[in-house]
Every structure is written in structure tokens, then in C-alpha cells.
Design an enzyme around this catalytic site. Structure first.
Site, PDB file in Angstrom:
ATOM      1  N   GLU A  91       0.826  -1.193   0.000  1.00  0.00           N
ATOM      2  CA  GLU A  91       0.000   0.000   0.000  1.00  0.00           C
ATOM      3  C   GLU A  91       0.874   1.262   0.000  1.00  0.00           C
ATOM      4  OE1 GLU A  91      -3.043   0.166   2.938  1.00  0.00           O
ATOM      5  OE2 GLU A  91      -3.096   2.333   2.823  1.00  0.00           O
TER       6      GLU A  91
ATOM      7  N   LYS B 195      -8.173 -14.579  16.929  1.00  0.00           N
ATOM      8  CA  LYS B 195      -8.438 -14.199  15.529  1.00  0.00           C
ATOM      9  C   LYS B 195      -9.888 -13.830  15.268  1.00  0.00           C
ATOM     10  CE  LYS B 195      -4.581 -17.110  14.279  1.00  0.00           C
ATOM     11  NZ  LYS B 195      -4.042 -18.271  13.631  1.00  0.00           N
TER      12      LYS B 195
ATOM     13  N   ASP C 137       1.806 -14.035  13.129  1.00  0.00           N
ATOM     14  CA  ASP C 137       0.618 -14.620  12.494  1.00  0.00           C
ATOM     15  C   ASP C 137      -0.274 -13.471  12.014  1.00  0.00           C
ATOM     16  OD1 ASP C 137      -1.763 -15.834  11.821  1.00  0.00           O
ATOM     17  OD2 ASP C 137      -1.662 -17.300  13.449  1.00  0.00           O
TER      18      ASP C 137
ATOM     19  N   HIS D 198      -2.487  10.516  -1.622  1.00  0.00           N
ATOM     20  CA  HIS D 198      -2.864   9.218  -2.188  1.00  0.00           C
ATOM     21  C   HIS D 198      -2.897   9.249  -3.704  1.00  0.00           C
ATOM     22  CE1 HIS D 198      -3.989   6.010   0.722  1.00  0.00           C
ATOM     23  NE2 HIS D 198      -3.500   6.961   1.476  1.00  0.00           N
TER      24      HIS D 198
END
Ligand code: ADP
Length: 559
Positions: A222, A354, A430, A528
Site C-alpha cells: 500500500e 483471531k 501470524d 494518495h
């Protein structure tokens, strides 16, 4: 994954149902050696027979009078000829049929991407592996068993990848397969590999945190993210740095157990809450590892079911394996006092791993960290190009009120998950634990007579480790090394993983500062457009169709 799609190649099976090995695999010698043996045999026998026929002509013996050795020689000549013709003949047919498949598969191009750039990959398999690829495609060798059958993880990945391309008729061109150590992931990080995805790693920093300077690796695709975090680091640096405190450090796991009545479930709850029982349970739990130390047990009841949230310190490991082993020990132990206890699952989601859950937001999971800095008025103006007043107002209305309006759970921040995910990818954490690890409340307040700004991030569930899991892989380990937290801490177990958690929080602080400044100054759109928009004309490669054309969102991030 079952690659069996082409039943055309009949598979011979042993009575046990095990697929039989093909000719090359049955030979204990490599194919070039057996070929050499048969060639030599063929020509020696031919020479012997020629020699014998010359003798017979010289002695006027009829050629059809054969001695036993001549009969044996003729049979051997015939047999070796058959072997050679079969071997090379079949290779020739295989070669032609596969290239024909490739040639006639115009669907390769039709089925690949619209840009038409994807062509069948340059398959790096050699002729020995060609037969194994065919066996995987036909299903006679299961794709998952390649590593154990071949004893060579790198070769297995190349073969599997080729088989996948042939079965799916989709090109994997662009997904590299060479240049990765597949042995290092075997049995622990990724099954059935066919290559690796490349994600660039950038650096932000120096991040001045608790008197130390860190160069922070961030893996992302990104645009703006690293640059923005870097600007935040600069603002913190020139303002004298940030400081952090680790409030708690404990990984959790909560099994669900069931009884015949709510009364029995309540009895176990009371037993677990009784302080007199904690020591004996700790001894049982801590046997799981020299680093696991039970901290607390928190049971919650739902009718006949009991959810038991165990929390323990896990040294420098993120700790999921360790805590699960400890929990299993305790459950086995509890069976002696509660034989009617039915263990439904080692994880009953009260852990909670998670998934966004209030229990993590309130109680914490992994490392709970608070990090703060005071940014000077001058720095807010010159580096961040905004004002203290505008930042404080935006934080109130966006991160606090806006998130409350949205019913956020732990999401009282601008983009903590951006920084958390990028550092997690770079350092082998993770990435799925980004869910709760990104829980963060960002606070901003004008201080020093309203001139400077105090900013803090409070993150209750940063789940990181510096040993185990993906941290031992070469690239990820290099990024941990860059931060000075690679592996187990020599001074005190857990010090490295706690330090990494503070770095995550410090980087989030930098990211929050910079993005909030950009929004308050109205710069977000401009930056951006400049950094997060591909300058390539993507549409050039795509055959344009008004209905197929997808509108692309303007931002990579939902800031
Ligand atoms: P996790 O529990 O995060 O999944 P693993 O159990 O895979 O991690 O890895 C932890 C392993 O590393 C354990 O076998 C443990 O004994 C070992 N280890 C070595 N040094 C440390 C340390 N300082 N802290 C935690 N674990 C360590």
C-alpha cells in the site's frame, strides 16, 4: 488438494490401495544408469551374435543351427531391444502428448487473466520429474505426499506447481518458485507449496522509543503507508521520542467443557476460582514448557457448559502452542475430580483467537501496551503541517465519537491495523491475529497551555513472538534482527517479544500521528493520488468492455 481430474491414466493399485510406482520410481538405479546398462547389454549381445555368424560362415555351419548360448543371446537381444524401444518410445509419446496438450490448449490463454499476459509457465521440471508430474496430474501420486516421497522439498514444490498449472490450465507465471528454502517451511509453516508471494519491505524510522532508535521494517503493497509512518517517526524523534509500558503479558486459551447439569458446571467453576487450588493447577499446567507460567484462570458459565480462560506467560514465543499444551495437561488432571466432565473443544472461543471479541479488548491478550509522546507545537506545524487544535478536534470526532457511532469494538483509532499488519508480515507474526492485535484507542490532548499535543495509543492485545512460527524463516528473521529482537532473549525470557510489542505500539503511534495530521490538513486525497495510485495504464492491457470494467476505489485504505 486433490489434483485428480484426469481419469484417463488408469492407476494400478496394490491390494492395500497404495498406488504403485511407475517404471522410473520402481528402479532403484537412476534412469540414466539403467539405460546405460541396457545399451551396453544390447550392443554386447549383438556383437556376440555377429561374431558367431561370421564363425559359422567360415566353417560352413548352417546359420539356423543354434547352440543354447546363441538362443539365450537372441532372447536377450530381443528383450533389451524391447526395453529400449519402450523406454524411449513412451518418453517420446509423453513428450509429444504434453506439448500437444499445451499447443492445443488455447483455453490456457482464454482462461487466464484478461490482460492476456499469462502464458503457460516455463516449466522447470526435468525429464525425470516429467513422469512424476504426470502421476500427480493423474492422481496416482497424491500432491500432498510429494515431499515425503521424494525427500526433497524444493523439487516437490516445482513438480506440484507444474501439476497445478496442467490441471487448472492456468498459468502461474509471475509467481516465483526458485530461490526459496522449502525445507525451512516443511511441517511447520505451509503445506503443499507451489511458490512464494513477494511483498516488498520498506523501513520507517528511526523510531525513538524508550531511549532507543529502531529502524522499523514494514511489509506492504500500500503506497503512502511507510512514508506516512516515517513522517510520524520524524515528528516523534524531533520532539524527544516516545515512551511505552507493557501492562501485562499473557497468552490465553479457553476450552469448553460440558456437564450433565448446570449445578455440576458451577461446581467446577467454584473449584477453579478457589485460590487454594491454583498452586496445584499451576504445577500441572507449567509442565507443558519451561517458559509457560500459569497466571490466571477465568471461568464463565453458560447453562451446563463451562468456558475456562487460562492465561499464561510464554517467554519469547507468541505462545498459542504452549498455552494449548498446558490447558490439555490441566484438563487431563481435572478428570480425576470431575470424571463426568466432557471436553467439547480445547478452544471454546472465549480465548479469543483471531476474532473481534470484547474479552480481549477488556481483559487483554498477548501483550497489553500503552505508548505516549508529546509533540511540540512547532513540529506539529512544520513536520505534520497541521495544528494541535485541529488534531485534538479530529481525534474526538473521528476516533472516539465516530467509532462509537459505528459501534466499534476496539477500533477507536485511525489505522492501527495498517501498521500492525505490515510489521507482522515483515517479522513472521501470524497475520490473522491482526484482528485483535490492532485493537487500539488513540487519545489526543492539548498540553503545555494548549501549545503541544499529548498523543497515546493503548493496545491491549498485541500478540507477538520472536521464536517459533514464521519468525525463524530467513527473511522474517532478518527483519527481527534489524530491530535487535531476533530469537530468544539471553537476558530474560520474554524480553525480546515484549520489546517487539512496544515497537509495534510505537510505530502505531507514529502512524496515527501522521495520518490524523494528513486528514486534518486535508492532504490525504492529494498524497494518495500521488503515491497510492498506479501510474501505469492498467486498462491498456485489458480488452475494454463496458460491463466487465470494474470501477477501482480511489483509496487503497478505508482511512
Ligand atoms: P508458539 O507457542 O508461539 O506457537 P512454539 O511452541 O512453536 O511457539 O515455539 C516455542 C518453542 O521455542 C518452544 O519449544 C520453546 O521451548 C522454545 N523456546 C526457546 N527459547 C524460548 C524463549 N525464550 N521463550 C519461549 N520459547 C522458547
Amino acid at each position: 488438494m486433490d489434483l485428480r481430474r484426469r481419469p484417463s491414466n488408469p492407476v494400478r493399485s496394490t491390494p492395500l490401495g497404495e498406488p504403485t510406482l511407475n517404471r522410473n520410481q520402481q528402479l532403484s538405479l537412476p534412469p540414466y544408469a539403467t539405460n546405460a546398462v541396457f545399451f551396453t547389454f544390447f550392443f554386447s549381445v549383438a556383437y556376440f551374435l555377429l561374431h558367431r555368424s561370421r564363425d559359422k560362415i567360415r566353417t560352413s555351419t548352417p546359420l539356423h543351427f543354434l547352440t543354447p548360448s546363441e538362443v539365450a543371446a537372441i532372447l536377450s537381444l530381443f528383450a533389451s531391444f524391447l526395453y529400449l524401444i519402450t523406454f524411449f518410445g513412451i518418453s517420446f509419446i509423453f513428450h509429444n502428448s504434453t506439448s500437444a496438450t499445451r499447443r492445443t490448449s488455447s483455453d490456457y490463454q482464454d482462461n487466464t487473466d484478461l490482460a492476456g499476459s499469462a502464458k503457460p509457465n516455463q516449466e522447470p521440471v526435468n525429464s525425470n520429474d516429467e513422469e512424476i508430474v504426470n502421476s500427480v496430474v493423474s492422481g496416482s501420486i497424491p500432491s500432498y505426499s510429494l515431499e515425503s516421497k521424494l525427500g526433497d522439498c524444493n523439487r516437490a514444490a516445482v513438480i506440484r506447481r507444474t501439476a497445478v498449472e496442467r490441471v487448472t490450465k492456468r498459468s502461474l507465471e509471475g509467481l516465483p518458485v526458485e530461490g526459496f528454502d522449502y525445507e525451512s517451511i516443511f511441517g511447520q509453516s505451509c503445506e503443499m507449496p507451489i511458490g512464494f508471494v513477494q511483498i516488498p519491505v520498506g523501513v520507517a524510522g528511526p523510531l525513538l522509543l524508550d531511549g532507543k532508535e529502531y529502524t522499523v521494517p514494514m511489509s506492504t503493497t500500500e503506497g503512502c503507508l511507510v512514508a506516512s509512518t516515517n513522517r510520524g517517526c520524524k515528528a516523534i524523534y524531533v520532539s524527544g521520542g516516545a515512551s511505552s509500558v507493557v501492562l501485562r503479558d499473557g497468552m490465553t486459551r479457553a476450552p469448553v467443557v460440558r456437564f450433565g447439569s448446570a449445578k455440576r458446571a458451577a461446581q467446577l467453576k467454584l473449584y477453579l476460582e478457589n485460590h487454594d487450588n491454583f498452586d496445584s493447577l499451576s504445577v500441572v499446567f507449567n509442565k507443558s514448557s519451561r517458559f509457560a507460567r500459569l497466571q490466571s484462570i477465568k471461568p464463565a458459565i453458560a447453562g451446563k457448559n463451562l468456558y475456562i480462560r487460562f492465561s499464561c506467560s510464554t517467554g519469547d514465543a507468541m505462545g498459542m502452542n504452549m498455552v494449548s499444551k498446558g490447558v490439555q495437561n490441566v484438563l487431563d488432571f481435572l478428570h480425576s475430580n470431575f470424571p463426568d466432565m466432557d471436553v467439547i473443544g480445547i478452544s471454546g472461543n472465549y480465548c479469543s483467537d483471531k476474532k473481534a471479541a470484547a474479552v480481549n479488548w477488556i481483559e487483554g491478550r498477548g501483550k497489553s501496551v500503552v505508548c505516549e509522546a508529546v509533540i511540540k507545537e512547532e513540529v506539529v506545524k512544520k513536520v505534520l503541517k497541521t495544528s494541535v487544535e485541529a488534531l485534538v478536534e479530529l481525534n474526538m470526532l473521528k476516533n472516539l465519537t465516530g467509532s462509537a457511532i459505528a459501534g466499534a469494538l476496539g477500533g477507536f483509532n485511525a489505522h492501527a491495523s495498517n501498521i500492525v499488519s505490515a510489521i507482522y508480515l515483515a517479522t513472521g507474526q501470524d497475520p490473522a491475529q491482526n484482528v485483535e492485535s490492532s485493537h487500539c484507542i488513540t487519545m489526543m490532548e492539548a498540553v503545555n497551555d494548549g501549545k503541544d499535543i499529548h498523543i497515546s495509543v493503548t493496545m491491549p492485545s498485541i500478540e507477538v513472538g520472536t521464536v517459533g512460527g514464521g519468525t525463524q524463516l530467513a527473511s522474517q528473521s532478518a527483519c527481527l534482527n534489524l530491530l535487535g529482537v531476533k530469537g530468544a532473549s539471553k537476558d530474560s525470557p520474554g524480553a525480546n517479544s515484549r520489546q517487539l510489542a512496544t515497537i509495534v505500539a510505537g510505530s502505531v503511534l507514529a502512524g496515527e500521528l501522521s495520518l490524523m495530521s494528513a486528514i486534518s490538513a486535508g492532504q490525504l486525497v492529494k498524497s494518495h493520488m500521488k503515491y497510492n495510485r498506479s501510474s501505469r495504464d492498467i486498462d491498456k492491457n485489458v480488452s475494454w468492455h463496458p460491463l466487465k470494467r470494474k470501477s477501482r476505489p480511489m483509496w487503497g485504505t478505508p482511512f
